[in-house]
Enzyme design. Structure first.
Site, PDB file in Angstrom:
ATOM      1  CG  HIS A 160      47.409  41.280  34.114  1.00  0.00           C
ATOM      2  ND1 HIS A 160      47.162  40.923  35.557  1.00  0.00           N
ATOM      3  CD2 HIS A 160      47.425  42.394  34.521  1.00  0.00           C
ATOM      4  CE1 HIS A 160      47.583  42.126  36.173  1.00  0.00           C
ATOM      5  NE2 HIS A 160      47.914  42.921  35.142  1.00  0.00           N
ATOM      6  CG  ASN A 161      42.706  36.668  33.373  1.00  0.00           C
ATOM      7  OD1 ASN A 161      42.657  36.260  31.874  1.00  0.00           O
ATOM      8  ND2 ASN A 161      41.796  37.056  33.395  1.00  0.00           N
TER       9      ASN A 161
END
Length: 453
Positions: A160-161
């Site tokens: 998700h980063n």
């Protein structure tokens, strides 16, 4: 509910089809949050298109993945922590994980519509081990599962980063496009993470109390033991999916004030109803303040004077709008009052550049903290317009999918909205709710009363 076991091949690393740059790319201050250090799963279902020549899905998708990584080459790298704690992607070209699988189940056995929660959803995703350990590991894991009927499933995890939901589906769409054409992806990827960096020095001029108290008090500033959502053990929680047809939404709209009738969206009215019913069901005390947090997409606002997020940007470009309200005000006034709170918060956040700039600065300051206070907070994630409907392999069409059941303890207070279409072509909105069992029964009754006036 149908059960099955997937027969998986040995995982392999797929590298870019051609050499790619070896460089270090710093994440934005929106990307670089501890709360995003996990792998987000998606599961998407496809059936062969009538009249199209038969294909071997796994082979075609594997080849397309290698080609897509040439354009999205940071996805083939690894996350590193720089001195001072900032995260960056080292573009090494090491590759992503690919798994081929088979399952003795047919698409028609998986539900109508095919919507979360999916039967045996864990069988459609490859092994990732610790989903919260993202440093120095592949950033993307993809499993292609062939079904007995000739259909197939793509189950994938993305760090998700590196991308938000829009970016994850954009990358998957590039793979689908390349699997049936030799043209470049329709939407070329854009990195440009510098546009969402904090100002120097950060200047937090506008924030809701739910965020400012977190900045001043830290994550333990509130007494979470008073909130049954945080004190109830996970095994005592239940998950239920509520489906809202066009008729249901029309019923909820009868509660909307006349002056908002034309501008109120389905999101506004459904979120207001869910927040009100959930607050009442949990039993928060009169006079306590409760919070609603939901995300807004900064994309598509170029030229509006808000934030210059270009088309093709696949990083995190979502901002939290937060509302706070006293319990007796939320539950004691008509539903139309809650609808107006949601509507005004969304419009205000989306139209003010300073609101979003303050959020970027705040996220840089609170990088190691949650984005909002969790006590008495209801978080909504609207995934209906991520672009999943546009996933099309040419020789296979999408029939459903979305985010499977939450796999992180911190996501238990989040409701996701998913757009569904059944075999008759009728659309509905699926809303996933997580509550202690007694509260869930109460919530269902409260919602039923609103739907039936």
């Amino acid at each position: 509910m149908v059960t099955f076991t997937a027969r998986r091949s040995t995982p392999e690393l797929v590298t870019p089809a051609r050499p790619t740059p070896h460089e270090l790319k710093t994440l934005s201050d929106i990307d670089d949050q501890k709360a995003l250090r996990y792998y987000q799963p998606f599961v998407e279902f496809f059936r062969p298109r009538h009249g199209a020549p038969p294909q071997a899905p796994a082979a075609a998708i594997r080849a397309a993945l290698a080609e897509a990584l040439v354009h999205y080459y940071p996805m083939a790298g690894r996350l590193r922590k720089l001195p001072g704690g900032k995260l960056a992607v080292e573009c090494t070209g090491e590759g992503v994980v690919f798994v081929e699988a088979e399952a003795d189940v047919r698409l028609e056995e998986l539900g109508d519509p095919v919507a979360p929660p999916f039967p045996c959803g864990e069988e459609l995703l490859c092994e990732v081990d610790d989903t919260e350990d993202v440093l120095g590991r592949p950033l993307f894991f993809l499993q292609v599962t062939r079904l007995k009927c000739g259909g197939f499933v793509t189950g994938f995890y993305t760090c998700h980063n590196i991308a938000d939901g829009f970016g994850m589906i954009q990358f998957m769409k590039a793979i689908a496009d390349l699997a049936h054409t030799d043209k470049l992806p329709i939407v070329p990827p854009v990195w440009e993470r510098e546009i969402l960096m904090a100002r120097a020095p950060p200047c937090v001029t506008y924030l809701n109390p739910a965020i400012t108290s977190l900045l001043s008090n830290g994550p333990d500033g509130d007494d979470s033991s008073k909130d049954i959502m945080l004190s109830t053990p996970p095994e005592a929680m239940v998950t239920r999916v509520f489906f809202f047809s066009a008729t249901d939404i029309a019923s909820l709209r009868t509660h909307v004030p006349l002056h908002l009738a034309q501008s109120t969206t389905t999101f506004d009215v459904l979120t207001a109803a869910a927040w009100r019913c959930r607050t009442s069901a949990i039993g928060y005390q009169k006079g306590e303040r409760v919070y609603l947090a939901f995300t807004l997409n900064a994309r598509g606002r170029c030229g509006s004077g808000v934030l210059p997020v270009p088309r093709g940007y696949f990083g995190n470009a979502l901002f939290y709008a937060v509302i706070d309200c006293a319990v007796d005000e939320l539950c004691g006034k008509p539903l139309g009052h809650a609808v107006e709170l949601v509507h005004n918060a969304k419009i205000g956040m989306a139209s003010e550049e300073e609101h979003m700039r303050s959020m970027v600065d705040a996220m840089a300051v609170q990088r190691e903290l949650p984005p909002v206070v969790l006590e008495r907070t209801y978080i909504v994630s609207d995934t209906r317009y991520l672009g999943e409907d546009e996933l099309d392999f040419g020789w296979a069409e999408r029939v459903g999918g979305g985010i499977p059941l939450p796999m992180l303890a911190g996501s238990i207070g989040v409701s996701e909205y998913t757009k569904c279409k059944n075999s008759d072509g009728d659309y509905s909105t699926a809303m996933r709710m997580h509550l202690p069992r007694p509260a869930m029964d109460y919530f269902a009754k409260e919602m039923d009363m609103l739907l039936n006036n």
